[in-house]
Design a protein around this motif. Sequence first.
Motif, PDB file in Angstrom:
ATOM      1  N   LEU A 163       0.839  -1.192   0.000  1.00 23.54           N
ATOM      2  CA  LEU A 163       0.000   0.000   0.000  1.00 23.54           C
ATOM      3  C   LEU A 163       0.873   1.240   0.000  1.00 23.54           C
ATOM      4  O   LEU A 163       1.892   1.296   0.690  1.00 23.54           O
ATOM      5  CB  LEU A 163      -0.906   0.020   1.232  1.00 23.54           C
ATOM      6  N   ASN A 209      -9.712   1.178   8.656  1.00 22.64           N
ATOM      7  CA  ASN A 209      -8.888   0.632   7.577  1.00 22.64           C
ATOM      8  C   ASN A 209      -8.254   1.771   6.795  1.00 22.64           C
ATOM      9  O   ASN A 209      -8.532   2.955   7.056  1.00 22.64           O
ATOM     10  CB  ASN A 209      -9.698  -0.297   6.667  1.00 22.64           C
ATOM     11  N   TYR A 210      -7.398   1.440   5.839  1.00 24.26           N
ATOM     12  CA  TYR A 210      -6.666   2.465   5.083  1.00 24.26           C
ATOM     13  C   TYR A 210      -7.600   3.338   4.253  1.00 24.26           C
ATOM     14  O   TYR A 210      -7.372   4.546   4.108  1.00 24.26           O
ATOM     15  CB  TYR A 210      -5.628   1.801   4.176  1.00 24.26           C
ATOM     16  N   GLU A 211      -8.639   2.752   3.699  1.00 25.18           N
ATOM     17  CA  GLU A 211      -9.578   3.520   2.882  1.00 25.18           C
ATOM     18  C   GLU A 211     -10.290   4.578   3.725  1.00 25.18           C
ATOM     19  O   GLU A 211     -10.440   5.728   3.299  1.00 25.18           O
ATOM     20  CB  GLU A 211     -10.584   2.566   2.249  1.00 25.18           C
ATOM     21  N   GLN A 212     -10.701   4.201   4.909  1.00 28.25           N
ATOM     22  CA  GLN A 212     -11.335   5.164   5.808  1.00 28.25           C
ATOM     23  C   GLN A 212     -10.352   6.234   6.254  1.00 28.25           C
ATOM     24  O   GLN A 212     -10.712   7.409   6.399  1.00 28.25           O
ATOM     25  CB  GLN A 212     -11.920   4.431   7.021  1.00 28.25           C
ATOM     26  N   HIS A 238      -7.697   7.358   4.544  1.00 25.75           N
ATOM     27  CA  HIS A 238      -7.506   8.260   3.416  1.00 25.75           C
ATOM     28  C   HIS A 238      -8.679   9.230   3.291  1.00 25.75           C
ATOM     29  O   HIS A 238      -8.492  10.432   3.075  1.00 25.75           O
ATOM     30  CB  HIS A 238      -7.333   7.445   2.131  1.00 25.75           C
ATOM     31  N   ALA A 239      -9.909   8.725   3.435  1.00 25.60           N
ATOM     32  CA  ALA A 239     -11.087   9.587   3.348  1.00 25.60           C
ATOM     33  C   ALA A 239     -11.084  10.645   4.441  1.00 25.60           C
ATOM     34  O   ALA A 239     -11.472  11.801   4.208  1.00 25.60           O
ATOM     35  CB  ALA A 239     -12.357   8.741   3.421  1.00 25.60           C
ATOM     36  N   GLN A 256      -3.060  10.754  -1.877  1.00 23.73           N
ATOM     37  CA  GLN A 256      -3.349   9.599  -2.722  1.00 23.73           C
ATOM     38  C   GLN A 256      -3.197   8.296  -1.945  1.00 23.73           C
ATOM     39  O   GLN A 256      -2.411   8.201  -1.002  1.00 23.73           O
ATOM     40  CB  GLN A 256      -2.394   9.581  -3.919  1.00 23.73           C
ATOM     41  N   ILE A 257      -3.955   7.291  -2.386  1.00 22.68           N
ATOM     42  CA  ILE A 257      -3.828   5.939  -1.864  1.00 22.68           C
ATOM     43  C   ILE A 257      -3.744   4.988  -3.047  1.00 22.68           C
ATOM     44  O   ILE A 257      -4.453   5.154  -4.039  1.00 22.68           O
ATOM     45  CB  ILE A 257      -5.016   5.586  -0.942  1.00 22.68           C
ATOM     46  N   ARG A 296      -8.133  -3.332  -3.666  1.00 22.06           N
ATOM     47  CA  ARG A 296      -9.325  -3.086  -2.850  1.00 22.06           C
ATOM     48  C   ARG A 296      -9.223  -3.835  -1.525  1.00 22.06           C
ATOM     49  O   ARG A 296      -9.584  -3.313  -0.470  1.00 22.06           O
ATOM     50  CB  ARG A 296     -10.573  -3.525  -3.612  1.00 22.06           C
ATOM     51  N   ARG A 342      -6.737  -1.988   0.793  1.00 21.73           N
ATOM     52  CA  ARG A 342      -7.283  -0.722   1.291  1.00 21.73           C
ATOM     53  C   ARG A 342      -8.248  -0.927   2.455  1.00 21.73           C
ATOM     54  O   ARG A 342      -8.414  -0.025   3.284  1.00 21.73           O
ATOM     55  CB  ARG A 342      -8.005   0.016   0.159  1.00 21.73           C
ATOM     56  N   LYS A 343      -8.878  -2.079   2.511  1.00 22.86           N
ATOM     57  CA  LYS A 343      -9.856  -2.362   3.554  1.00 22.86           C
ATOM     58  C   LYS A 343      -9.249  -3.132   4.729  1.00 22.86           C
ATOM     59  O   LYS A 343      -9.967  -3.539   5.646  1.00 22.86           O
ATOM     60  CB  LYS A 343     -11.052  -3.102   2.977  1.00 22.86           C
TER      61      LYS A 343
END
Length: 264
Positions: free
Chosen positions: A189, A228-231, A233-234, A250-251, A255, A258-259
């Motif tokens: 990642l 998680n990484y997606e959250q 980044h958001a 950026q990430i 998928r 990211r989760k």
Amino acid sequence: MARRALCIGINDYPGTDSDLSGCVNDAHDWGAMLQARGFTVSTLLDAQATRAAMHGAIETLVAAARSGDTVVLTYSGHGTWVEDEDGDEPDGRDEGLCPYDIGTAGPLLDDDLRALFDRRAAGVRLVLIADSCHSGSVHRGDDSALDAGGPRPRFMPPEVWMKAADLPQAPRASALTLIGGMRRAGGDLLLAGCRDEEFSWDTSFGGRPNGAFTFYALKTLREQKPGNYEQWHAAIRKYLPSTRLPQEPQIAGTRTVRKMPIFT
């Protein structure tokens, strides 16, 4: 399963007018957070972070890892570029990290990082966090915590460290692309401070210098506790880009990655 990290921060660039302020704090801050999460952390700061030392420390970090281990590399400092000589870059540029001794040793290029990352054992998870680079359009986010005064971009143009006769002829401004060598189908990642064509900014908050991306990444991790990484980044994107900090974090990763829970 071992957890190891290398945190690099470079403020001091001798022989240039390109010194920064927040990169050493960034490295300390990333290191403290990672230690609290069970990582064994090494650092390279300012004069310690020569090109040879950076290459050797990354090589050691990668070589020690076994299947199931997680390794984290954070870099805060300038990014730069040179003309691509082997034809593997569509934009005609090789991007790189700027070591303390860039004036004599040159940058640590994306090709070098790719070769180092490719030596990993199967099953090793790599997280790369880059707080450096380039410029883009202005957007509006919450930058109210930012101190007065102008932030400084973490980009060192080739003309600052390279002899005039050796300057590259690539037609566009550079960006720092570190994804080369990362395994898109594996557990890798990348979190980066900005888009490929933007700057990451060096500034201060409450009188303490930091990279804007590092400050907000750690603030959101601490206060919002993303799962998680997606959250994560958001959450960072609620602060960046902003009017005074025009950088879009950026990430990059699958998928599934990211989760994943952060730094597991």
